[in-house]
Scaffold this motif. Structure first.
Motif, PDB file in Angstrom:
ATOM      1  N   ILE A  84      66.547 -29.919  -0.712  1.00  0.00           N
ATOM      2  CA  ILE A  84      66.308 -31.357  -0.513  1.00  0.00           C
ATOM      3  C   ILE A  84      67.426 -32.208  -1.137  1.00  0.00           C
ATOM      4  O   ILE A  84      68.052 -33.016  -0.435  1.00  0.00           O
ATOM      5  CB  ILE A  84      64.919 -31.749  -1.073  1.00  0.00           C
ATOM      6  N   PRO A  85      67.725 -32.052  -2.443  1.00  0.00           N
ATOM      7  CA  PRO A  85      68.835 -32.856  -2.978  1.00  0.00           C
ATOM      8  C   PRO A  85      70.164 -32.528  -2.333  1.00  0.00           C
ATOM      9  O   PRO A  85      71.028 -33.408  -2.188  1.00  0.00           O
ATOM     10  CB  PRO A  85      68.841 -32.509  -4.470  1.00  0.00           C
TER      11      PRO A  85
ATOM     12  N   LYS B 131      80.482 -65.173   3.072  1.00  0.00           N
ATOM     13  CA  LYS B 131      79.591 -65.818   4.040  1.00  0.00           C
ATOM     14  C   LYS B 131      80.290 -66.115   5.356  1.00  0.00           C
ATOM     15  O   LYS B 131      79.744 -65.891   6.425  1.00  0.00           O
ATOM     16  CB  LYS B 131      79.069 -67.136   3.448  1.00  0.00           C
TER      17      LYS B 131
ATOM     18  N   LYS C 295      82.232 -65.988   8.555  1.00  0.00           N
ATOM     19  CA  LYS C 295      82.493 -64.870   9.457  1.00  0.00           C
ATOM     20  C   LYS C 295      83.794 -65.087  10.210  1.00  0.00           C
ATOM     21  O   LYS C 295      84.282 -66.213  10.336  1.00  0.00           O
ATOM     22  CB  LYS C 295      81.359 -64.757  10.475  1.00  0.00           C
TER      23      LYS C 295
ATOM     24  N   VAL D  41      63.603 -25.475  -3.114  1.00  0.00           N
ATOM     25  CA  VAL D  41      63.462 -26.926  -3.111  1.00  0.00           C
ATOM     26  C   VAL D  41      64.798 -27.628  -3.342  1.00  0.00           C
ATOM     27  O   VAL D  41      64.942 -28.812  -3.062  1.00  0.00           O
ATOM     28  CB  VAL D  41      62.430 -27.328  -4.182  1.00  0.00           C
ATOM     29  N   TRP D  42      65.739 -26.896  -3.811  1.00  0.00           N
ATOM     30  CA  TRP D  42      67.064 -27.502  -4.040  1.00  0.00           C
ATOM     31  C   TRP D  42      67.748 -27.903  -2.742  1.00  0.00           C
ATOM     32  O   TRP D  42      68.735 -28.620  -2.741  1.00  0.00           O
ATOM     33  CB  TRP D  42      67.953 -26.539  -4.827  1.00  0.00           C
TER      34      TRP D  42
ATOM     35  N   ARG E 141      65.213 -16.206 -13.743  1.00  0.00           N
ATOM     36  CA  ARG E 141      65.238 -17.519 -13.089  1.00  0.00           C
ATOM     37  C   ARG E 141      65.816 -17.389 -11.692  1.00  0.00           C
ATOM     38  O   ARG E 141      66.949 -16.992 -11.524  1.00  0.00           O
ATOM     39  CB  ARG E 141      66.109 -18.473 -13.912  1.00  0.00           C
ATOM     40  N   LYS E 142      65.019 -17.727 -10.741  1.00  0.00           N
ATOM     41  CA  LYS E 142      65.489 -17.715  -9.363  1.00  0.00           C
ATOM     42  C   LYS E 142      65.629 -19.162  -8.897  1.00  0.00           C
ATOM     43  O   LYS E 142      64.826 -20.016  -9.283  1.00  0.00           O
ATOM     44  CB  LYS E 142      64.484 -16.988  -8.471  1.00  0.00           C
ATOM     45  N   LEU E 143      66.643 -19.401  -8.087  1.00  0.00           N
ATOM     46  CA  LEU E 143      66.851 -20.766  -7.592  1.00  0.00           C
ATOM     47  C   LEU E 143      65.781 -21.069  -6.551  1.00  0.00           C
ATOM     48  O   LEU E 143      65.620 -20.334  -5.568  1.00  0.00           O
ATOM     49  CB  LEU E 143      68.253 -20.881  -6.974  1.00  0.00           C
ATOM     50  N   SER E 144      65.055 -22.088  -6.780  1.00  0.00           N
ATOM     51  CA  SER E 144      63.986 -22.437  -5.849  1.00  0.00           C
ATOM     52  C   SER E 144      64.581 -23.025  -4.572  1.00  0.00           C
ATOM     53  O   SER E 144      65.638 -23.656  -4.581  1.00  0.00           O
ATOM     54  CB  SER E 144      63.060 -23.447  -6.511  1.00  0.00           C
TER      55      SER E 144
ATOM     56  N   GLU F  66      80.984 -61.424  16.237  1.00  0.00           N
ATOM     57  CA  GLU F  66      81.370 -61.274  14.839  1.00  0.00           C
ATOM     58  C   GLU F  66      82.241 -60.038  14.660  1.00  0.00           C
ATOM     59  O   GLU F  66      81.931 -58.958  15.170  1.00  0.00           O
ATOM     60  CB  GLU F  66      80.116 -61.154  13.988  1.00  0.00           C
TER      61      GLU F  66
ATOM     62  N   ARG G 123      85.174 -64.418  13.969  1.00  0.00           N
ATOM     63  CA  ARG G 123      84.617 -64.103  15.275  1.00  0.00           C
ATOM     64  C   ARG G 123      85.700 -64.105  16.326  1.00  0.00           C
ATOM     65  O   ARG G 123      86.734 -64.757  16.186  1.00  0.00           O
ATOM     66  CB  ARG G 123      83.552 -65.130  15.657  1.00  0.00           C
TER      67      ARG G 123
ATOM     68  N   ALA H 266      70.293 -34.463   0.827  1.00  0.00           N
ATOM     69  CA  ALA H 266      70.499 -35.873   0.495  1.00  0.00           C
ATOM     70  C   ALA H 266      71.942 -36.126   0.078  1.00  0.00           C
ATOM     71  O   ALA H 266      72.571 -37.112   0.498  1.00  0.00           O
ATOM     72  CB  ALA H 266      69.557 -36.285  -0.625  1.00  0.00           C
ATOM     73  N   ALA H 267      72.473 -35.190  -0.735  1.00  0.00           N
ATOM     74  CA  ALA H 267      73.856 -35.354  -1.190  1.00  0.00           C
ATOM     75  C   ALA H 267      74.826 -35.271  -0.022  1.00  0.00           C
ATOM     76  O   ALA H 267      75.784 -36.054   0.072  1.00  0.00           O
ATOM     77  CB  ALA H 267      74.183 -34.301  -2.237  1.00  0.00           C
TER      78      ALA H 267
END
Lengths: 209, 547
Positions: free
Chosen positions: B20-21, B57, B59, B17-18, B12-15, B66, B61, B24-25
């Motif tokens: 991407i997450p 709701k 505000k 594609v990891w 098993r090799k780490l792809s 604001e 200012r 994102a993380a």
């Protein structure tokens, strides 16, 4: 019960593009020249990686406002769940239900089903083959509807531009949500359903022996 | 063929594609950290009412920009108001000071104008005025109404006290020669002083016009005055007529005072005329007690120092005197008189410092022999006044105390002093050695008696001498001589011969002199008439006219 031999057993691989069965030994499709693989390469890993990305994106998609309504210069931000709750309080239960299903239930269930499929392909008990197929079909079906929210926002933003009176802008969640939908589509794409049946095949064979 | 087959490892090799997450993380994590790092401060603001406040709701200012959002509004435990939890933007953090102010902006319609109309549609919001004091406060109490002056605006805040509310209200203008230089910020009733308290703000640079001798008066409405001299109508601008306002200035003849600090208290007078009647702001009370009659000493009577008015009589402290319970010894209790001295009358700056200077001076002067006296100002009306002067013959004295007032020692003068002097004179006269004097006089009179007796004897002898015979004979001879003189004089009387002949002689002399006069006239006319005969003219004969 004697099942017909699969292409894989005969050393044949289907071309990803033109579906021609060619010998496993030849690297490229003799018809269209596409690389030949018996199964999609690293299917589970890719699917998992994209699912994780989708899960990460799902957090801002629900926390950040999906839509900002500028009413007389007073911006009102609304999140997905906030909108659902507001609609429920206003009595529009059907609309609230539609938005809840399209924006929360569908992407979330798709994510979870995909996770489950990935897990069950590798480690799951082989008896659930038929169940896995049903789940896969569900993801295929509901995936079509998962962009609903983004579409709603896109249409509203395009339509409601009444100058200073009322302006609707997309919030940060719209982008994240679009990301979730796209990443889950890609995840579904990269998932090779044949893996499910490969396992079942071997099990079936084992049972037969 | 088998050798030709490549060895396939199913490890098993780490792809890739990891990635991407992972990306994102990382982005998600960065967003979380960034949000946490740049999270603005959270504060609480107490409001009297939650009107217009809505969690999530409303505000916050600043200059309509604001800067925060009300996250939660909860009722206070004692139902005295609501507490709003406000989440502010990070940019608002340095603006949160000790004196930062918050208030709710709603649509307001008043005589002074209309504001906040935008909130009718958009809903109320909380306006924030940044402060200038130290940072770090987290809990605030909102203002009831928008502050009329921005925090930290240059100028001067003053407090005015007035006996009556008049028509001055919050937001009214403060004018100087009719020009708007400030405004009334607050109007409250001070129950301790039983007076209306106004907080006013004078904008820079006009705050330099205010000094300790400045007087404030009400110019609200129309000042109508009908008197023997005519009808007088005074008004300010239309704004002050309708809404009310204040003005200030220095009464004529009053020296400019010292600059004043923030929060200085002033009196608000009802009109400009009231200021002319009381041109001095600062003064101090003293009590002088007199044992003599206070007839003619009315409140308002002048208090003078060597003839210069320095104050006035406030009142006679009879109430305080009776309150003290004079007891059995009611006789000869000096009557205290409350006087009010104003240093401004001496053309020194009308200020608090001058008052203390005056007090110090009086204390020293009393040691040097200064006393208060009661003097008659007008002999006809019997008006009395109180005068301060130096009486070096007086022993050194100190200031006393009566109730809460300082007392100045007094001496009696005027009629009372005269009485004292007269009685002293009589005392001296009494003390004179009259008995001895009278005895001596008696002796002298006895001696004089003897002298008079001898004088009588001398006169008697003189009398006797006068009535002696020699003197009688002398008078008889004198009478005989006089008779002879009469006989002589009778010879010249009218009937005597001598008189007659003398008369005839005089008459003939008269006639002779007449003739002589004619001759003299003739001679003067014709000097040759003595020698030549007189030529006579023939008488004229009348005849007819020749033809």
């Amino acid at each position: 019960m004697n099942q017909p031999a699969t292409a894989a057993e005969r050393g044949l691989a289907s071309c990803h593009l033109c579906m021609k069965l060619a010998s496993e030994d030849s690297h490229r499709c003799p018809r269209c020249g596409t690389r030949l693989h018996l199964r999609k390469t690293a299917s589970i890993q890719r699917t998992l990686a994209l699912l994780v990305t989708a899960a990460i994106l799902y957090a801002p998609a629900n926390i950040l406002p999906i839509m900002v309504t500028d009413q007389l210069g007073q911006p009102i931000e609304s999140t997905i769940l906030g909108g659902v709750i507001l609609l429920m309080q206003l009595g529009s239960i059907p609309i609230a239900a539609i938005i809840f299903i399209a924006s929360v239930l569908v992407p979330l269930s798709k994510l979870l089903i995909m996770f489950y499929l990935c897990w069950s392909v590798s480690y799951g008990p082989p008896v659930n083959q038929r169940q896995r197929t049903v789940l896969y079909r569900i993801t295929e079906f509901i995936g079509k509807w998962s962009m609903l929210d983004v579409f709603v926002v896109a249409i509203l933003v395009a339509l409601v531009q009444l100058g200073d009176l009322l302006v609707i802008r997309p919030g940060g969640a719209a982008l994240a949500f679009a990301g979730v939908v796209m990443v889950t589509i890609l995840a579904a794409e990269s998932f090779d359903p044949r893996l499910m049946w490969d396992k079942g095949q071997s099990n079936n064979e084992a049972e037969q022996q | 063929m088998n050798e030709m087959k490549p060895s396939v490892s199913s490890g098993r090799k780490l792809s890739g594609v990891w990635i991407i997450p992972l990306v994102a993380a990382v982005i998600g994590l960065w967003m979380v950290i960034h949000t946490a790092m740049t999270e603005g401060p959270s504060i609480t603001i107490d409001f009297k009412t939650a009107e217009g406040l809505e969690a999530g709701k409303t505000k916050v200012r600043i200059l309509s920009h604001e800067i925060g959002l009300v996250e939660d509004v909860v009722l206070k435990a004692d139902v005295s108001g609501v507490t709003a939890t406000v989440k502010l933007d990070p940019e608002a953090k340095p603006l949160l000071r000790e004196d930062t102010q918050f208030w709710v902006v709603r649509a307001r319609v008043g005589a002074g104008g209309v504001s906040g109309l935008g909130t009718l549609l958009s809903g109320a919001y909380i306006e924030m005025a940044p402060g200038a004091a130290a940072e770090g406060r987290k809990a605030y109490v909102a203002l009831e109404a928008p502050p009329l002056t921005a925090v930290g605006a240059p100028g001067l805040r003053l407090t005015l006290f007035s006996d009556r509310a008049g028509s001055v209200s919050i937001g009214n203008a403060v004018l100087f020669h009719g020009y708007r230089v400030g405004r009334v910020e607050a109007a409250t009733f001070n129950s301790d002083r039983q007076q209306v308290r106004y907080d006013i703000f004078i904008d820079a640079p006009f705050h330099e016009l205010i000094h300790s001798a400045t007087r404030f008066w009400d110019i609200s409405g129309i000042d109508f005055d009908a008197s023997a001299t005519g009808i007088q109508l005074n008004t300010g601008s239309m704004e002050t007529v309708l809404l009310g306002g204040l003005s200030f200035g220095t009464p004529p003849g009053v020296a400019a005072g010292e600059p004043v600090a923030d929060g200085t208290e002033f009196t608000l007078y009802g009109s400009y005329n009231a200021i002319l009647e009381n041109p001095y702001e600062y003064g101090t009370h003293y009590v002088v007690s007199f044992r003599q009659s206070l007839r003619g000493l009315a409140p308002g009577a002048p208090v003078e120092y060597r003839g210069i008015q320095v104050g006035r009589v406030e009142r006679i402290l009879l109430k305080e005197l009776s309150g003290m319970g004079m007891g059995a010894d009611r006789t000869d209790v000096p009557i205290p008189v409350l006087i009010y001295l104003e240093p401004g009358r001496l053309q020194i700056p009308d200020s608090e410092d001058s008052v203390s200077l005056l007090r110090t001076n009086i204390e020293q002067s009393v040691r040097d022999g200064m006393r208060a006296t009661l003097q008659t100002g007008n002999l006809l009306t019997g008006r009395q006044l109180i005068s301060f002067d130096f009486y070096p013959e007086q022993a050194a004295a100190e200031l006393g105390q009566f109730e809460q007032y300082t007392t100045v020692p007094t001496i009696d003068t005027g009629l009372a002093q005269l009485q004292t002097q007269v009685s002293e004179l009589f005392k001296k006269l009494n003390a004179l050695p009259l008995e001895e004097t009278v005895a001596g006089t008696n002796r002298a009179v006895a001696k004089l008696d003897g002298a008079l007796v001898s004088l009588t004897a001398a006169l008697d002898s003189a009398n006797a001498m006068l009535s002696s015979t020699d003197t009688t004979e002398l008078s008889g001879e004198l009478v005989a001589s006089l008779q002879k003189l009469r006989v002589v004089l009778d010879g010249f009387s009218q009937n005597a011969e001598l008189y007659k002949s003398l008369n005839a002689s005089l008459r003939s002399l008269d006639a002779t002199l007449d003739n002589t006069r004619n001759l003299t006239r003739q001679l003067s006319d014709k000097p040759n008439s003595l020698l030549l005969p007189a030529r006579t003219e023939p008488d004229p004969i009348p005849r007819a006219n020749r033809q």
